[in-house]
Design an enzyme around this catalytic site. Structure first.
Site, PDB file in Angstrom:
ATOM      1  N   LYS A  78       0.847  -1.203   0.000  1.00  0.00           N
ATOM      2  CA  LYS A  78       0.000   0.000   0.000  1.00  0.00           C
ATOM      3  C   LYS A  78       0.877   1.247   0.000  1.00  0.00           C
ATOM      4  CE  LYS A  78      -3.850  -2.476   1.963  1.00  0.00           C
ATOM      5  NZ  LYS A  78      -4.651  -2.895   3.109  1.00  0.00           N
ATOM      6  N   GLN A  80      -5.097  -1.540   9.288  1.00  0.00           N
ATOM      7  CA  GLN A  80      -4.932  -2.857   8.660  1.00  0.00           C
ATOM      8  C   GLN A  80      -5.598  -3.937   9.528  1.00  0.00           C
ATOM      9  OE1 GLN A  80      -3.455  -3.421   5.575  1.00  0.00           O
ATOM     10  NE2 GLN A  80      -4.253  -5.495   5.836  1.00  0.00           N
ATOM     11  N   ASP A 127     -11.121   2.688   3.293  1.00  0.00           N
ATOM     12  CA  ASP A 127     -11.379   1.257   3.133  1.00  0.00           C
ATOM     13  C   ASP A 127     -12.878   1.001   2.955  1.00  0.00           C
ATOM     14  OD1 ASP A 127      -9.359  -0.558   2.897  1.00  0.00           O
ATOM     15  OD2 ASP A 127      -8.966  -0.737   5.057  1.00  0.00           O
TER      16      ASP A 127
END
Ligand code: NAP
Length: 282
Positions: free
Chosen positions: A53, A97, A120
């Protein structure tokens, strides 16, 4: 033989546009777009995802801020970090995460991410907006699949779509996106009866199960579009999808391979969401 949807190609093309948008943002505001990534613990797979990422951010000119916290971090410590990032003007997107270590309440931590920075698309507010078919930040993997369908000129409206899998991060948002795009959607899961029969009626079949080569040719209608989200290992430990690619490829019209199909789009959509989040504040 089906058209093999090249996720790497689409992802690379999209990243060029995302880089242009990030450069344009900087020329207007004088500031970089910023993505904060929070990793708690030392799960090796999560560390690889975070690294990729950050690499993706560098590629398109997004500034990344990485926070690595020890596995035994307290709930309050993680919540305070995310709360601080929520207030930070240099941060346009926040990503925590997952999975988090078991002692942490992920739901409470995610709730500290404001809707506008939830790149997200996992926060309840964004999921609610998706459900209401309102403009919002959408979970990266399913949104990447919609981009693949769009970029391959595959019509969705009025089609029978079947999504196998009902997870909050893939199956459910996927089904909502297809519904919002006017498909007639069936969601299947481990308790579904007659799965093979339901799948074999699908014009668009999305497999998000997590079981290597589960979808064989008998699950697939002649000429269907088959989207394979799975990232599994076959009997030799080789990366493969939920779809038995070799058995299905001659029966369908389009198919995403594993690797090289859906996977490359996921991080690209994270970058896309981050630029979108920043532009919304202009
Ligand atoms: P998950 O949370 O484990 O969900 C799997 C879903 O499949 C569940 O809804 C489960 O049903 C259903 N299922 C399991 N066995 C089934 C069966 N025999 N028949 C029908 N349905 C069945 O997994 P996920 O996070 O959604 O991920 C799914 C796959 O996509 C995994 O291989 C994962 O690695 C991959 N993935 C890839 C990307 C990418 O970027 N390419 C991103 C995310 C995930 P129940 O709800 O009834 O248990």
């Amino acid at each position: 033989m089906a058209v093999i949807i090249d996720g790497k190609k689409h992802s690379a093309e999209m990243r060029k546009t995302i880089a242009d948008r990030a450069a344009n943002y900087k020329s207007i505001t004088g500031k970089d777009i910023g993505l904060a990534v929070v990793l708690v613990g030392d799960d090796p797979a999560s560390a690889v995802y975070v690294r990729n990422k950050i690499k993706g951010c560098e590629e398109v000119g997004i500034k990344s801020f990485a926070y690595y916290l020890p596995a035994d971090s307290a709930q309050e410590q993680v919540e305070n970090l995310v709360g601080g990032l929520a207030e930070d003007d240099a941060v346009n997107g926040i990503l925590v995460q997952l999975p988090l270590p078991g002692h942490l309440d992920a739901k409470k931590i995610l709730s500290r991410i404001p809707k506008s920075k939830d790149v997200d698309g996992f926060c309840e507010e964004n999921i609610g907006s998706l459900c209401m078919n309102e403009d919002c930040l959408v979970a990266c993997t399913p949104n990447g699949i919609m981009k693949l369908l769009e970029r391959e000129n595959i019509p969705v409206k009025g089609k029978n779509a079947v999504v196998v899998g009902r997870s909050n991060i893939v199956g459910k948002p996927m089904a909502l996106l297809l519904l919002n795009a006017d498909a007639t959607v069936t969601i299947c899961h481990s308790k579904t009866r007659n799965l093979k029969e339901i799948c074999s009626r699908a014009d668009i079949l999305v497999a998000a199960i997590g079981k290597a080569k589960f979808i064989t040719a008998d699950y697939v209608k002649q000429g269907a579009v088959v989207i394979d989200v799975g990232m599994d290992r076959d009997e030799n430990g080789k990366l493969c999808g939920d779809v038995d690619f070799e058995a299905v490829k001659d029966k369908c019209s389009h198919i995403t391979p594993v690797p090289g199909g859906v996977g490359p789009m996921t991080i690209t959509m994270l970058l896309y969401n981050t630029v979108t989040a920043a532009e919304r504040c202009l």
